[in-house]
Design an enzyme around this catalytic site. Structure first.
Site, PDB file in Angstrom:
ATOM      1  N   HIS A 151     -41.465  28.784  15.619  1.00 39.83           N
ATOM      2  CA  HIS A 151     -40.091  28.843  16.101  1.00 39.83           C
ATOM      3  C   HIS A 151     -39.093  28.584  14.980  1.00 39.83           C
ATOM      4  CE1 HIS A 151     -36.651  28.514  18.740  1.00 39.83           C
ATOM      5  NE2 HIS A 151     -36.328  27.407  18.120  1.00 39.83           N
ATOM      6  N   CYS A 152     -39.496  27.850  13.955  1.00 34.11           N
ATOM      7  CA  CYS A 152     -38.520  27.318  13.004  1.00 34.11           C
ATOM      8  C   CYS A 152     -38.009  28.345  11.999  1.00 34.11           C
ATOM      9  CB  CYS A 152     -39.099  26.114  12.271  1.00 34.11           C
ATOM     10  SG  CYS A 152     -39.431  24.697  13.347  1.00 34.11           S
ATOM     11  N   LEU A 153     -38.870  28.776  11.074  1.00 32.79           N
ATOM     12  CA  LEU A 153     -38.374  29.532   9.923  1.00 32.79           C
ATOM     13  C   LEU A 153     -37.797  30.897  10.262  1.00 32.79           C
ATOM     14  CD1 LEU A 153     -40.760  28.629   6.991  1.00 32.79           C
ATOM     15  CD2 LEU A 153     -38.768  27.457   7.883  1.00 32.79           C
TER      16      LEU A 153
END
Length: 430
Positions: A258-260
């Site tokens: 989900h983050c980068l």
């Protein structure tokens, strides 16, 4: 306390389990009924939470997984850990909004609400607070406490868990900060207070933008180094011996989770909308990292051409569908784009991944909330000697420890190793 954790994914489930283990009565709410049924049976789909941790909490009644909105009532603390995806480059906060409206119906004076979902600075005060106030008739900071605490979950990390990772905390008022810090202080070894929710929201985006930009740097270096005949991995090893001023980042087939792929774009979107300016570093990093799957397929096509084969009609075995090793997290995985490109070019694509389970980590079919995508239809196999030998090419995308790498180098005719895990005459490193 009675604690509600809205969202039982890679962030919410570890948080719910930890809160229950320290003695709170925890309601793990999720709209995905398949998840709830598995959790109720003591079956975990998150590697960091084995079933052995779930079962005693279920038996004692300290943890209740549920999809029934009525079970949310009566909470002292509620934490929102729902997804915040991008839709056509624009932040989709609909899951936060739905959670806020649900919690607002059950919000009482003196309760605390915390947002953990990654988002742009200002969301807690400008979006979440008004929704909670409108649905409850209470005032944030006066009648109930409100704060933001960015999640720092790293799926599959054997060292840094929820308990020993410092937790950034914030509140809309000093009293709210104290309430938020007091709750998390029972769960983690150290809390890190910041002055406002906007600083806490920016902290999360800064952390992931830093990683995103540096990964893009080494990914672009890897492409240029290959064309120049230079071993970028050896250069990274050498640079990593410097005891100051350098942090190690390595190339790969693309970024996932989900983050980068998402978080830095939240910051870029906010800067563009609020200031009318572009965040050039983020946009450059997005461009490089999002095209790494295309580069992987291009490298594969070149290798097949050297062996007098075309991608069209070739049998390609992918090892790993998750975005990182030893986890089933297939959110935004670069493997999806690689499957799509290879299939479009006529390859017969097969995939092996002991962690990514169809219907659990990858939707089996398209629903209003989920796009099944190419991973749902790819032919799943085990990485047996027969499958390895039958493939015209093998691509190592996620270097899970469960793979038999001796078998890979023994039986595969050609391997494109995107993780620098293998060595041998038939192996080419990304």
């Amino acid at each position: 306390m009675r604690v509600v954790i809205a969202g039982q994914g890679y962030v919410g489930l570890p948080l719910a389990v930890r809160a229950a283990e320290v003695g709170h009565r925890v309601v793990g709410y999720d709209v995905d009924e398949r998840r709830i049924k598995r959790l109720a049976l003591g079956e975990s789909y998150v590697e960091d939470i084995p079933g052995e941790r779930l079962r005693p909490l279920l038996d004692s009644g300290h943890y209740l997984p549920t999809a029934d909105p009525a079970d949310v009532a009566g909470f002292d603390v509620a934490v929102i850990t729902v997804p915040t995806p991008l839709r056509d480059g624009v932040p989709d906060l609909s899951y936060i909004e739905a959670s806020a409206k649900l919690l607002a119906r059950h919000l009482t004076a003196g309760a605390t609400v915390v947002l953990e979902s990654t988002t742009y600075p200002g969301t807690t005060e400008e979006l979440l607070a008004p929704l909670l106030e409108a649905g409850s008739g209470l005032r944030a900071g006066t009648d109930f406490h409100l704060g933001y605490s960015p999640e720092r979950i790293d799926p599959g990390n054997p060292v840094w868990k929820l308990e020993n990772t410092p937790k950034v905390v914030s509140g809309t008022t000093p009293e709210g900060l104290a309430a938020v810090a007091g709750f998390y202080g029972q769960l983690v070894e150290r809390t890190v207070p910041v002055s406002s929710c906007k600083e806490a929201e920016l902290t999360k985006l800064l952390e992931n933008t830093f990683r995103h930009v540096n990964i893009a740097l080494v990914n672009e270096l890897a492409m240029f180094a290959h064309d120049l005949g230079i071993d970028v991995w050896e250069a990274i090893d050498a640079a990593s011996t410097k005891p100051f001023g350098f942090l190690r980042f390595t190339p790969g087939p693309g970024v996932g989770g989900h983050c980068l792929p998402i978080d830095p774009s939240y910051l870029s979107w906010r800067v563009e909308r609020a200031l009318g300016q572009s965040f050039r570093f983020v946009e450059l990093a997005n461009d490089v990292n999002s095209h790494m799957p295309d580069y992987v397929v291009r490298r594969l096509a070149e290798a097949l051409n050297q062996r007098r084969r075309a991608v069209n009609g070739s049998r390609v075995l992918l090892l790993g569908l998750a975005y990182k090793k030893n986890t089933g997290d297939a959110r935004e995985t670069p493997a999806a784009r690689i499957v799509e490109l290879l299939t479009r070019q006529g390859a017969e694509v097969r995939a092996a991944d002991p962690h990514v389970v169809a219907g659990v980590h990858v939707p089996e079919q398209r629903t209003p909330d989920h796009d099944a995508g190419p991973l749902a239809t790819v032919h799943r196999v085990d990485a047996t000697p027969e499958e390895l030998a039958a493939a015209d090419a093998v691509i190592l995308l996620a270097d899970h420890d469960e793979f038999d790498y001796t078998a890979v180098t023994t039986h595969a005719r050609y391997v494109l190793d995107c993780r620098r895990r293998l060595a041998g005459a038939a192996v080419e490193i990304l």
